[in-house]
Write a protein that holds these residues in place. Structure first.
Motif, PDB file in Angstrom:
ATOM      1  N   LEU A  11     -35.443 -38.675  48.411  1.00  0.00           N
ATOM      2  CA  LEU A  11     -34.180 -39.584  48.038  1.00  0.00           C
ATOM      3  C   LEU A  11     -34.374 -40.623  46.878  1.00  0.00           C
ATOM      4  CD1 LEU A  11     -33.210 -40.456  51.837  1.00  0.00           C
ATOM      5  CD2 LEU A  11     -32.091 -39.112  50.338  1.00  0.00           C
ATOM      6  N   GLY A  12     -35.480 -41.211  46.946  1.00  0.00           N
ATOM      7  CA  GLY A  12     -36.038 -42.052  45.814  1.00  0.00           C
ATOM      8  C   GLY A  12     -35.958 -41.244  44.474  1.00  0.00           C
ATOM      9  N   LEU A  13     -36.602 -40.204  44.412  1.00  0.00           N
ATOM     10  CA  LEU A  13     -36.658 -39.391  43.295  1.00  0.00           C
ATOM     11  C   LEU A  13     -35.479 -38.905  42.659  1.00  0.00           C
ATOM     12  CD1 LEU A  13     -40.195 -37.525  43.795  1.00  0.00           C
ATOM     13  CD2 LEU A  13     -39.733 -39.380  42.118  1.00  0.00           C
ATOM     14  N   HIS A  58     -30.724 -31.810  34.020  1.00  0.00           N
ATOM     15  CA  HIS A  58     -30.609 -32.542  35.201  1.00  0.00           C
ATOM     16  C   HIS A  58     -30.711 -31.498  36.432  1.00  0.00           C
ATOM     17  CE1 HIS A  58     -28.223 -34.461  38.382  1.00  0.00           C
ATOM     18  NE2 HIS A  58     -28.954 -35.421  38.268  1.00  0.00           N
ATOM     19  N   LEU A  59     -30.049 -30.561  36.438  1.00  0.00           N
ATOM     20  CA  LEU A  59     -30.097 -29.694  37.844  1.00  0.00           C
ATOM     21  C   LEU A  59     -31.610 -29.022  37.876  1.00  0.00           C
ATOM     22  CD1 LEU A  59     -28.524 -28.381  40.031  1.00  0.00           C
ATOM     23  CD2 LEU A  59     -27.860 -26.439  38.565  1.00  0.00           C
ATOM     24  N   PRO A  60     -32.057 -28.503  36.798  1.00  0.00           N
ATOM     25  CA  PRO A  60     -33.340 -27.821  36.786  1.00  0.00           C
ATOM     26  C   PRO A  60     -34.561 -28.797  37.519  1.00  0.00           C
ATOM     27  CG  PRO A  60     -32.516 -27.006  34.912  1.00  0.00           C
ATOM     28  CD  PRO A  60     -31.689 -28.048  35.548  1.00  0.00           C
ATOM     29  N   VAL A  61     -34.468 -30.072  36.973  1.00  0.00           N
ATOM     30  CA  VAL A  61     -35.313 -31.000  37.346  1.00  0.00           C
ATOM     31  C   VAL A  61     -35.029 -31.287  38.491  1.00  0.00           C
ATOM     32  CG1 VAL A  61     -36.157 -33.455  36.916  1.00  0.00           C
ATOM     33  CG2 VAL A  61     -35.686 -32.065  34.801  1.00  0.00           C
ATOM     34  N   ARG A  62     -33.948 -31.639  39.104  1.00  0.00           N
ATOM     35  CA  ARG A  62     -33.634 -32.085  40.438  1.00  0.00           C
ATOM     36  C   ARG A  62     -33.982 -30.770  41.514  1.00  0.00           C
ATOM     37  NH1 ARG A  62     -27.894 -34.491  42.271  1.00  0.00           N
ATOM     38  NH2 ARG A  62     -28.609 -35.031  44.408  1.00  0.00           N
ATOM     39  N   LEU A  63     -33.637 -29.727  41.039  1.00  0.00           N
ATOM     40  CA  LEU A  63     -34.293 -28.576  42.029  1.00  0.00           C
ATOM     41  C   LEU A  63     -35.885 -28.491  42.097  1.00  0.00           C
ATOM     42  CD1 LEU A  63     -31.751 -25.713  41.083  1.00  0.00           C
ATOM     43  CD2 LEU A  63     -31.828 -27.014  43.283  1.00  0.00           C
ATOM     44  N   LEU A  64     -36.441 -28.435  40.996  1.00  0.00           N
ATOM     45  CA  LEU A  64     -37.973 -28.712  40.920  1.00  0.00           C
ATOM     46  C   LEU A  64     -38.476 -29.768  41.758  1.00  0.00           C
ATOM     47  CD1 LEU A  64     -40.562 -27.206  39.660  1.00  0.00           C
ATOM     48  CD2 LEU A  64     -40.083 -28.961  37.724  1.00  0.00           C
ATOM     49  N   VAL A  92     -32.621 -40.519  43.144  1.00  0.00           N
ATOM     50  CA  VAL A  92     -31.916 -41.448  42.419  1.00  0.00           C
ATOM     51  C   VAL A  92     -32.258 -41.523  41.027  1.00  0.00           C
ATOM     52  CG1 VAL A  92     -31.350 -43.963  42.331  1.00  0.00           C
ATOM     53  CG2 VAL A  92     -31.251 -42.700  44.506  1.00  0.00           C
ATOM     54  N   ILE A  93     -33.672 -41.572  40.644  1.00  0.00           N
ATOM     55  CA  ILE A  93     -34.442 -41.899  39.489  1.00  0.00           C
ATOM     56  C   ILE A  93     -33.891 -40.619  38.899  1.00  0.00           C
ATOM     57  CG2 ILE A  93     -36.441 -41.612  38.297  1.00  0.00           C
ATOM     58  CD1 ILE A  93     -37.831 -43.232  40.828  1.00  0.00           C
ATOM     59  N   ILE A  94     -33.904 -39.540  39.101  1.00  0.00           N
ATOM     60  CA  ILE A  94     -33.567 -38.313  38.175  1.00  0.00           C
ATOM     61  C   ILE A  94     -31.893 -38.500  37.931  1.00  0.00           C
ATOM     62  CG2 ILE A  94     -33.049 -35.846  38.321  1.00  0.00           C
ATOM     63  CD1 ILE A  94     -35.854 -35.727  39.819  1.00  0.00           C
ATOM     64  N   ASP A  95     -31.111 -38.731  38.680  1.00  0.00           N
ATOM     65  CA  ASP A  95     -29.589 -39.048  38.617  1.00  0.00           C
ATOM     66  C   ASP A  95     -29.374 -40.031  37.529  1.00  0.00           C
ATOM     67  OD1 ASP A  95     -29.074 -37.148  40.392  1.00  0.00           O
ATOM     68  OD2 ASP A  95     -28.143 -38.433  42.021  1.00  0.00           O
ATOM     69  N   ASP A  96     -30.274 -41.044  37.569  1.00  0.00           N
ATOM     70  CA  ASP A  96     -30.120 -42.081  36.482  1.00  0.00           C
ATOM     71  C   ASP A  96     -30.664 -42.003  35.086  1.00  0.00           C
ATOM     72  OD1 ASP A  96     -28.995 -43.759  38.437  1.00  0.00           O
ATOM     73  OD2 ASP A  96     -30.875 -44.929  38.738  1.00  0.00           O
ATOM     74  N   TYR A  97     -31.571 -41.020  34.980  1.00  0.00           N
ATOM     75  CA  TYR A  97     -32.498 -41.103  33.661  1.00  0.00           C
ATOM     76  C   TYR A  97     -32.504 -39.729  33.210  1.00  0.00           C
ATOM     77  CZ  TYR A  97     -34.138 -45.336  34.886  1.00  0.00           C
ATOM     78  OH  TYR A  97     -34.033 -46.911  34.736  1.00  0.00           O
ATOM     79  N   VAL A  98     -32.119 -38.593  33.948  1.00  0.00           N
ATOM     80  CA  VAL A  98     -32.129 -36.986  33.388  1.00  0.00           C
ATOM     81  C   VAL A  98     -30.512 -36.631  33.133  1.00  0.00           C
ATOM     82  CG1 VAL A  98     -32.833 -34.806  33.727  1.00  0.00           C
ATOM     83  CG2 VAL A  98     -34.581 -36.690  34.529  1.00  0.00           C
ATOM     84  N   HIS A  99     -30.197 -36.309  32.241  1.00  0.00           N
ATOM     85  CA  HIS A  99     -28.944 -36.064  31.819  1.00  0.00           C
ATOM     86  C   HIS A  99     -28.959 -34.602  31.163  1.00  0.00           C
ATOM     87  CE1 HIS A  99     -27.814 -40.010  32.992  1.00  0.00           C
ATOM     88  NE2 HIS A  99     -28.578 -40.298  31.937  1.00  0.00           N
ATOM     89  N   GLY A 100     -27.580 -33.911  31.171  1.00  0.00           N
ATOM     90  CA  GLY A 100     -27.450 -32.849  30.426  1.00  0.00           C
ATOM     91  C   GLY A 100     -27.804 -31.606  31.145  1.00  0.00           C
ATOM     92  N   LYS A 101     -28.509 -30.541  30.514  1.00  0.00           N
ATOM     93  CA  LYS A 101     -28.497 -29.399  31.207  1.00  0.00           C
ATOM     94  C   LYS A 101     -29.961 -29.453  31.845  1.00  0.00           C
ATOM     95  CE  LYS A 101     -26.598 -26.328  27.544  1.00  0.00           C
ATOM     96  NZ  LYS A 101     -26.807 -25.411  26.570  1.00  0.00           N
TER      97      LYS A 101
END
Length: 141
Positions: A90-92, A105-111, A94-103
């Motif tokens: 859950l914490g990660l 975002h989804l792969p980083v979140r899934l990883l 939020v961090i990904i949503d705040d700092y990773v954008h564009g294409k």
């Protein structure tokens, strides 16, 4: 006056009215509450675990296996692990949503979700193997 010179207002809404339509639509509140509830549940579990570590400090391997094989201890350990990895995810998120954008975002979140799930699964399997080792140790004795 002709039609071209008249000011045209396409939407007659206030700024507050437009802003109310933005945001998480309630899902952010759920995420926030789950993160807080896991944190609250982790406080007593972490305290219990720290006390157990101090109690088992310097103990032989067989004693630690015996301790880990008890159903109450194994259940509390698994609860600690599941809540810890869920809270981390859950914490990660939020961090990904705040700092990773564009294409990316989804792969980083899934990883991140896959890695968190795999690490949590390995940890739970380790506790289950500890219980199995305790059972074998008790049967051999």
């Amino acid at each position: 006056m002709n039609a071209q010179s008249k000011p045209h207002v396409s939407v007659m809404r206030s700024q507050l009215s437009r802003a109310r339509g933005l945001g998480a639509g309630g899902s952010g509140v759920t995420h926030w509450w789950v993160e807080r509830m896991t944190a609250i549940a982790l406080v007593p579990l972490s305290g219990w675990f720290v006390l157990q570590i101090f109690r088992l400090a310097g103990a032989e391997h067989a004693k630690v296996v015996e301790w880990g094989g008890k159903p109450v201890n194994a259940t509390l350990l698994i609860a600690l692990l599941v809540l810890t990895f869920h809270h981390m995810q859950l914490g990660l998120e939020v961090i990904i949503d705040d700092y990773v954008h564009g294409k990316a975002h989804l792969p980083v979140r899934l990883l991140m979700k896959g890695a968190t799930f795999a690490l949590g699964l390995f940890a739970v399997i380790a506790v289950l193997r500890l219980m199995l080792a305790a059972t074998r140790q008790n049967n051999a004795a």
